[in-house]
Design a protein around this motif. Structure first.
Motif, PDB file in Angstrom:
ATOM      1  N   ARG A  91      -7.520   0.127  -5.089  1.00  0.00           N
ATOM      2  CA  ARG A  91      -7.110  -0.888  -4.126  1.00  0.00           C
ATOM      3  C   ARG A  91      -8.352  -1.587  -3.603  1.00  0.00           C
ATOM      4  N   TRP A 114      -4.145  -6.164 -11.423  1.00  0.00           N
ATOM      5  CA  TRP A 114      -2.998  -5.324 -11.779  1.00  0.00           C
ATOM      6  C   TRP A 114      -1.926  -6.047 -12.593  1.00  0.00           C
ATOM      7  N   ALA A 122       5.419   0.260 -10.655  1.00  0.00           N
ATOM      8  CA  ALA A 122       5.273  -0.435  -9.375  1.00  0.00           C
ATOM      9  C   ALA A 122       5.551   0.493  -8.203  1.00  0.00           C
ATOM     10  N   THR A 126       2.502   1.323  -5.570  1.00  0.00           N
ATOM     11  CA  THR A 126       2.653   0.904  -4.176  1.00  0.00           C
ATOM     12  C   THR A 126       2.823   2.107  -3.246  1.00  0.00           C
ATOM     13  N   SER A 127       3.421   3.181  -3.741  1.00  0.00           N
ATOM     14  CA  SER A 127       3.533   4.400  -2.931  1.00  0.00           C
ATOM     15  C   SER A 127       2.162   5.020  -2.686  1.00  0.00           C
ATOM     16  N   ASN A 130       0.028   1.489  -0.950  1.00  0.00           N
ATOM     17  CA  ASN A 130       0.693   0.767   0.147  1.00  0.00           C
ATOM     18  C   ASN A 130       0.060  -0.604   0.398  1.00  0.00           C
ATOM     19  N   PRO A 131       0.041  -1.466  -0.609  1.00  0.00           N
ATOM     20  CA  PRO A 131      -0.655  -2.753  -0.447  1.00  0.00           C
ATOM     21  C   PRO A 131       0.154  -3.841   0.253  1.00  0.00           C
ATOM     22  N   VAL A 134       1.027  -8.102  -2.759  1.00  0.00           N
ATOM     23  CA  VAL A 134      -0.139  -7.809  -3.594  1.00  0.00           C
ATOM     24  C   VAL A 134      -0.201  -8.783  -4.771  1.00  0.00           C
ATOM     25  N   THR A 136      -0.851 -10.021  -8.537  1.00  0.00           N
ATOM     26  CA  THR A 136      -0.810  -9.489  -9.892  1.00  0.00           C
ATOM     27  C   THR A 136      -1.678 -10.390 -10.772  1.00  0.00           C
ATOM     28  N   ASP A 177       6.041  -8.043  -4.239  1.00  0.00           N
ATOM     29  CA  ASP A 177       6.287  -7.273  -3.020  1.00  0.00           C
ATOM     30  C   ASP A 177       7.647  -6.600  -3.109  1.00  0.00           C
ATOM     31  N   TRP A 183      12.481  -5.748  -5.537  1.00  0.00           N
ATOM     32  CA  TRP A 183      11.177  -6.265  -5.912  1.00  0.00           C
ATOM     33  C   TRP A 183      11.247  -7.776  -6.082  1.00  0.00           C
TER      34      TRP A 183
END
Length: 207
Positions: A91, A114, A122, A126-127, A130-131, A134, A136, A177, A183
């Motif tokens: 990150r 990414w 995803a 993100t887990s 936690n962005p 974000v 891509t 997001d 998503w």
């Protein structure tokens, strides 16, 4: 008329004798070779072959990806579970625009902004990081209406999203997001929005 068209092809393209294709100037300059139309580079030549643009006859321009270590670069780390992805992720620090994020990721050889391939990836990424909103690697920097992933010029199609839903505008860079239990892919201006970003590094075992 036929002779005129053929002359244009000969001027703009170079015959790839070894693989019976016609190289574009870009493919030739990058020491690429023509793949088979309708097939990915790795399907034609092997696992480490990637697409870098196209040949003149709409066949992929293929190159052997550089060999890199099977370990993560400094600062990158693996996901807790390797089931969805075996790649390394980082990150970024402060939020920034897409152009800067892309440059920062490329500062680590072999890394790129990414590319979310599946919903499972995803969720895992993100887990872990936690962005929120974000960036891509998907973009339409040449503004021809066709989005590609920055890493190997593979296409991103709003009519065939890898997962989730999308909202396309005239902007050239894509964010991802998760809101309202779904998503979302959104196009944004590449220079005027500061968002979180994640760099991805594919692990490959050197021969």
């Amino acid at each position: 008329m036929m002779k005129f068209c053929c002359s244009i092809v000969i001027i703009l393209c170079t015959l790839d004798v070894s693989h019976c294709g016609i190289l574009s100037g870009k493919c030739q300059s990058s020491n690429g070779t023509c793949g088979q139309r309708g097939y990915s580079c790795d399907a034609t030549f092997g696992e480490r072959w990637k697409q870098y643009g196209s040949c003149c006859n709409k066949r992929p321009c293929c190159k052997l990806a550089p060999c890199v270590s099977e370990t993560c670069p400094a600062g990158f780390r693996l996901l807790p579970s390797q089931v969805t992805s075996t790649n390394c992720y980082l990150r970024g620090g402060s939020k920034t625009n897409w152009v800067n994020a892309r440059s920062i990721c490329a500062g680590t050889p072999g890394a790129y902004l990414w590319r979310p391939n599946t919903e499972q990836e995803a969720v895992a990424v993100t887990s872990e990081f936690n962005p929120g909103f974000v960036w891509t690697g998907a973009n339409d920097l040449d503004q021809d209406g066709l989005y590609i992933f920055d890493t190997e010029n593979s296409s991103f199609d709003f009519n065939a999203l890898p997962f989730g839903s999308g909202s396309r505008s005239s902007n050239s860079c894509l964010r991802l997001d998760f809101q309202n239990n779904k998503w979302n892919w959104w196009s944004h201006n590449c220079h005027n929005y500061d968002l979180a970003y994640i760099c991805e590094y594919p692990r490959r075992v050197c021969p």
